[in-house]
Write a protein that holds these residues in place. Structure first.
Motif, PDB file in Angstrom:
ATOM      1  N   ILE A  64      62.107  44.485 124.307  1.00  0.00           N
ATOM      2  CA  ILE A  64      61.844  43.588 122.959  1.00  0.00           C
ATOM      3  C   ILE A  64      61.669  43.989 121.331  1.00  0.00           C
ATOM      4  CG2 ILE A  64      60.813  41.252 122.326  1.00  0.00           C
ATOM      5  CD1 ILE A  64      60.145  40.460 125.447  1.00  0.00           C
ATOM      6  N   LEU A  65      61.970  43.158 120.927  1.00  0.00           N
ATOM      7  CA  LEU A  65      61.725  43.781 119.363  1.00  0.00           C
ATOM      8  C   LEU A  65      60.426  42.866 118.639  1.00  0.00           C
ATOM      9  CD1 LEU A  65      62.573  45.522 116.971  1.00  0.00           C
ATOM     10  CD2 LEU A  65      64.367  44.377 116.537  1.00  0.00           C
ATOM     11  N   LEU A  66      59.865  43.076 118.373  1.00  0.00           N
ATOM     12  CA  LEU A  66      59.086  41.883 117.892  1.00  0.00           C
ATOM     13  C   LEU A  66      58.698  42.528 115.940  1.00  0.00           C
ATOM     14  CD1 LEU A  66      55.337  42.644 120.107  1.00  0.00           C
ATOM     15  CD2 LEU A  66      57.604  40.748 119.852  1.00  0.00           C
ATOM     16  N   GLY A  67      58.319  41.235 115.508  1.00  0.00           N
ATOM     17  CA  GLY A  67      58.296  41.371 114.288  1.00  0.00           C
ATOM     18  C   GLY A  67      56.689  42.159 113.494  1.00  0.00           C
ATOM     19  N   GLU A  68      56.975  41.835 112.092  1.00  0.00           N
ATOM     20  CA  GLU A  68      55.514  42.141 111.764  1.00  0.00           C
ATOM     21  C   GLU A  68      54.141  42.493 112.683  1.00  0.00           C
ATOM     22  OE1 GLU A  68      54.119  43.846 107.518  1.00  0.00           O
ATOM     23  OE2 GLU A  68      55.559  42.701 107.422  1.00  0.00           O
ATOM     24  N   ASN A  69      54.374  40.450 112.879  1.00  0.00           N
ATOM     25  CA  ASN A  69      53.099  40.572 112.832  1.00  0.00           C
ATOM     26  C   ASN A  69      52.574  40.973 114.236  1.00  0.00           C
ATOM     27  OD1 ASN A  69      54.750  38.228 115.091  1.00  0.00           O
ATOM     28  ND2 ASN A  69      53.831  36.562 113.704  1.00  0.00           N
ATOM     29  N   GLY A  70      54.065  41.340 114.899  1.00  0.00           N
ATOM     30  CA  GLY A  70      53.610  42.015 116.512  1.00  0.00           C
ATOM     31  C   GLY A  70      53.466  40.657 117.794  1.00  0.00           C
ATOM     32  N   LYS A  71      54.069  39.688 117.088  1.00  0.00           N
ATOM     33  CA  LYS A  71      54.012  38.951 118.010  1.00  0.00           C
ATOM     34  C   LYS A  71      55.597  38.095 118.100  1.00  0.00           C
ATOM     35  CE  LYS A  71      49.221  37.326 117.756  1.00  0.00           C
ATOM     36  NZ  LYS A  71      48.743  36.286 117.021  1.00  0.00           N
ATOM     37  N   ASP A  72      56.084  37.993 117.180  1.00  0.00           N
ATOM     38  CA  ASP A  72      57.650  36.887 117.353  1.00  0.00           C
ATOM     39  C   ASP A  72      59.284  37.752 117.517  1.00  0.00           C
ATOM     40  OD1 ASP A  72      56.126  34.627 115.565  1.00  0.00           O
ATOM     41  OD2 ASP A  72      57.287  35.537 113.736  1.00  0.00           O
ATOM     42  N   ILE A  73      59.205  36.980 118.229  1.00  0.00           N
ATOM     43  CA  ILE A  73      60.622  38.444 118.684  1.00  0.00           C
ATOM     44  C   ILE A  73      61.513  37.677 117.228  1.00  0.00           C
ATOM     45  CG2 ILE A  73      62.220  38.116 120.794  1.00  0.00           C
ATOM     46  CD1 ILE A  73      59.771  36.589 121.998  1.00  0.00           C
ATOM     47  N   MET A  74      62.189  39.053 117.444  1.00  0.00           N
ATOM     48  CA  MET A  74      62.957  39.401 116.496  1.00  0.00           C
ATOM     49  C   MET A  74      64.237  39.384 116.795  1.00  0.00           C
ATOM     50  SD  MET A  74      61.866  39.523 113.713  1.00  0.00           S
ATOM     51  CE  MET A  74      62.735  40.040 112.119  1.00  0.00           C
TER      52      MET A  74
END
Length: 187
Positions: A64-74
């Motif tokens: 899974i690739l997460l966004g800068e906040n470490g939570k949103d799945i990109m």
């Protein structure tokens, strides 16, 4: 989150007139087996006969690739690595202690894609990277191309393992014009 900034302001603190605009994006490749209700992260060794880490071993991953906040799945972070230099001596005695790298660090030649399929209003497409990645510390890999909104991309991916969080921090520093490609470096 995508950030646009003058390369001078982002990295070097030089005058804004001398350098071109670059983009910086932070993502995280999450290596946990499951994230809440989302299964599917894999890291699979393709060669397990001797069960030792040795040159030529290959593993594949789809994370899974997460966004800068470490939570949103990109989207997804998927590819493969071929072990080129196990840090610790292995059964074959092929470790190279005379090389100037850390004998406690493992290295692999890797290639993968960051696929932005669930990025909301952010850009869509994929970024392909390749290069030598280490299990400890910062690795600088080359961005070799892109699709969708990333067609024509030039730059580097700066990968740093965060074992305590079970993820890799990935800082992409890139430009589409390629004019200041010598300035695209890990911060």
């Amino acid at each position: 989150m995508l950030k646009k900034c003058l390369l001078s302001a982002c990295i070097f603190g030089l005058s804004a007139n001398s350098l071109a605009e670059v983009n910086q994006m932070i993502t995280y490749a999450d290596i946990r087996e499951n994230i809440g209700i989302i299964p599917g992260n894999i890291r699979q060794n393709a060669e397990t006969e001797d069960r030792l880490d040795s040159p030529g071993d290959i593993f594949v991953f789809d994370q899974i690739l997460l966004g800068e906040n470490g939570k949103d799945i990109m989207g997804r972070n998927a590819g493969f690595c071929i072990r080129t230099d196990p840090g610790m001596p292995d059964f074959s005695g092929t470790d190279h202690p005379s090389l100037p790298d850390d004998p406690k660090n493992n290295h692999g030649q890797c290639q993968w894609s960051l696929v932005f399929s669930n990025a909301g209003k952010a850009r869509k497409g994929s970024i392909q990277v390749a290069g030598r990645e280490s299990d400890i510390g910062l690795s600088e890999l080359t961005i070799i191309g892109g699709t969708g909104d990333f067609v024509g991309i030039k730059g580097v991916l700066c990968s740093t393992p965060e074992p305590q969080n079970k993820r890799f921090k990935q800082v992409l520093v890139y430009s589409k014009d390629g004019k200041d490609k010598n300035q695209l470096r890990c911060p």
